[in-house]
Design a protein around this motif. Structure first.
Motif, PDB file in Angstrom:
ATOM      1  N   GLN A 237       0.860  -1.185   0.000  1.00 36.49           N
ATOM      2  CA  GLN A 237       0.000   0.000   0.000  1.00 36.49           C
ATOM      3  C   GLN A 237       0.899   1.239   0.000  1.00 36.49           C
ATOM      4  N   THR A 238       0.817   2.061  -1.038  1.00 40.04           N
ATOM      5  CA  THR A 238       1.710   3.208  -1.171  1.00 40.04           C
ATOM      6  C   THR A 238       1.018   4.554  -0.972  1.00 40.04           C
ATOM      7  N   SER A 239      -0.279   4.561  -0.671  1.00 41.26           N
ATOM      8  CA  SER A 239      -1.020   5.826  -0.617  1.00 41.26           C
ATOM      9  C   SER A 239      -0.512   6.775   0.468  1.00 41.26           C
ATOM     10  N   GLY A 240       0.060   6.272   1.546  1.00 42.28           N
ATOM     11  CA  GLY A 240       0.555   7.144   2.607  1.00 42.28           C
ATOM     12  C   GLY A 240       2.044   7.403   2.540  1.00 42.28           C
ATOM     13  N   ALA A 241       2.686   7.005   1.454  1.00 43.43           N
ATOM     14  CA  ALA A 241       4.142   7.113   1.350  1.00 43.43           C
ATOM     15  C   ALA A 241       4.558   8.137   0.300  1.00 43.43           C
ATOM     16  N   THR A 242       5.779   8.631   0.469  1.00 44.11           N
ATOM     17  CA  THR A 242       6.440   9.425  -0.565  1.00 44.11           C
ATOM     18  C   THR A 242       7.518   8.523  -1.139  1.00 44.11           C
ATOM     19  N   ILE A 243       7.532   8.390  -2.459  1.00 41.04           N
ATOM     20  CA  ILE A 243       8.509   7.537  -3.132  1.00 41.04           C
ATOM     21  C   ILE A 243       9.303   8.405  -4.094  1.00 41.04           C
TER      22      ILE A 243
ATOM     23  N   TYR B 172      11.672   4.854  -0.242  1.00 39.42           N
ATOM     24  CA  TYR B 172      10.280   4.767   0.178  1.00 39.42           C
ATOM     25  C   TYR B 172      10.210   5.387   1.565  1.00 39.42           C
ATOM     26  N   ILE B 173       9.470   6.486   1.701  1.00 38.71           N
ATOM     27  CA  ILE B 173       9.398   7.228   2.965  1.00 38.71           C
ATOM     28  C   ILE B 173       7.969   7.191   3.486  1.00 38.71           C
ATOM     29  N   GLU B 174       7.824   6.703   4.714  1.00 35.35           N
ATOM     30  CA  GLU B 174       6.498   6.645   5.327  1.00 35.35           C
ATOM     31  C   GLU B 174       6.638   6.725   6.837  1.00 35.35           C
ATOM     32  N   GLU B 175       5.820   7.569   7.443  1.00 36.40           N
ATOM     33  CA  GLU B 175       5.781   7.741   8.894  1.00 36.40           C
ATOM     34  C   GLU B 175       7.170   7.994   9.489  1.00 36.40           C
TER      35      GLU B 175
ATOM     36  N   SER C  88      12.536   5.580   6.328  1.00 37.94           N
ATOM     37  CA  SER C  88      12.788   5.409   4.898  1.00 37.94           C
ATOM     38  C   SER C  88      13.540   4.113   4.634  1.00 37.94           C
TER      39      SER C  88
END
Length: 118
Positions: free
Chosen positions: A7-13, A48-51, A54
């Protein structure tokens, strides 16, 4: 082995390595192709950056799924991103990891920070 949808909707890639041909055999230079379609495969590097955390990893994408206009350091979208655990024995040593694959890589926009002025 099982594939896991990412699930990538909450991440910055962000794109960290430009698309390059995926090589199946480094000694002969043979290109890797999709087992079903026979289409040549490419690899890209992303962060991949999330919360607040990375990870750097490579993603395999079909050659036809690589969009024009990709710029290093810019945000990208990876539709259909999956993770597949793998393991093998190489030179008598057991190795394992996670392989990532997506249907395409396309330019994306930086997410708007909460509370940012419009």
């Amino acid at each position: 082995m099982r594939t896991i949808r990412v699930q990538t909707s909450g991440a910055t890639i962000l794109l960290t390595e430009a698309p390059e041909p995926k090589v199946r055999d480094r000694q002969t230079g043979e290109r890797a192709v999709d087992a079903v379609s026979g289409e040549p495969l490419m690899t890209i590097g992303v962060v991949y950056i999330e919360e607040g955390e990375s990870s750097l990893f490579k993603v395999t994408v079909p050659e036809s799924g690589v969009s024009e206009g990709l710029v290093l350091g810019s945000p990208v979208s990876l539709p259909g991103l999956i993770a597949r655990p793998w393991e093998n024995v190489f030179n008598g040593q057991q190795r394992h990891g996670i392989a990532y694959r997506c249907a395409a890589v396309t330019p994306a926009a930086f997410p708007v920070a909460a509370g940012a002025a419009a």
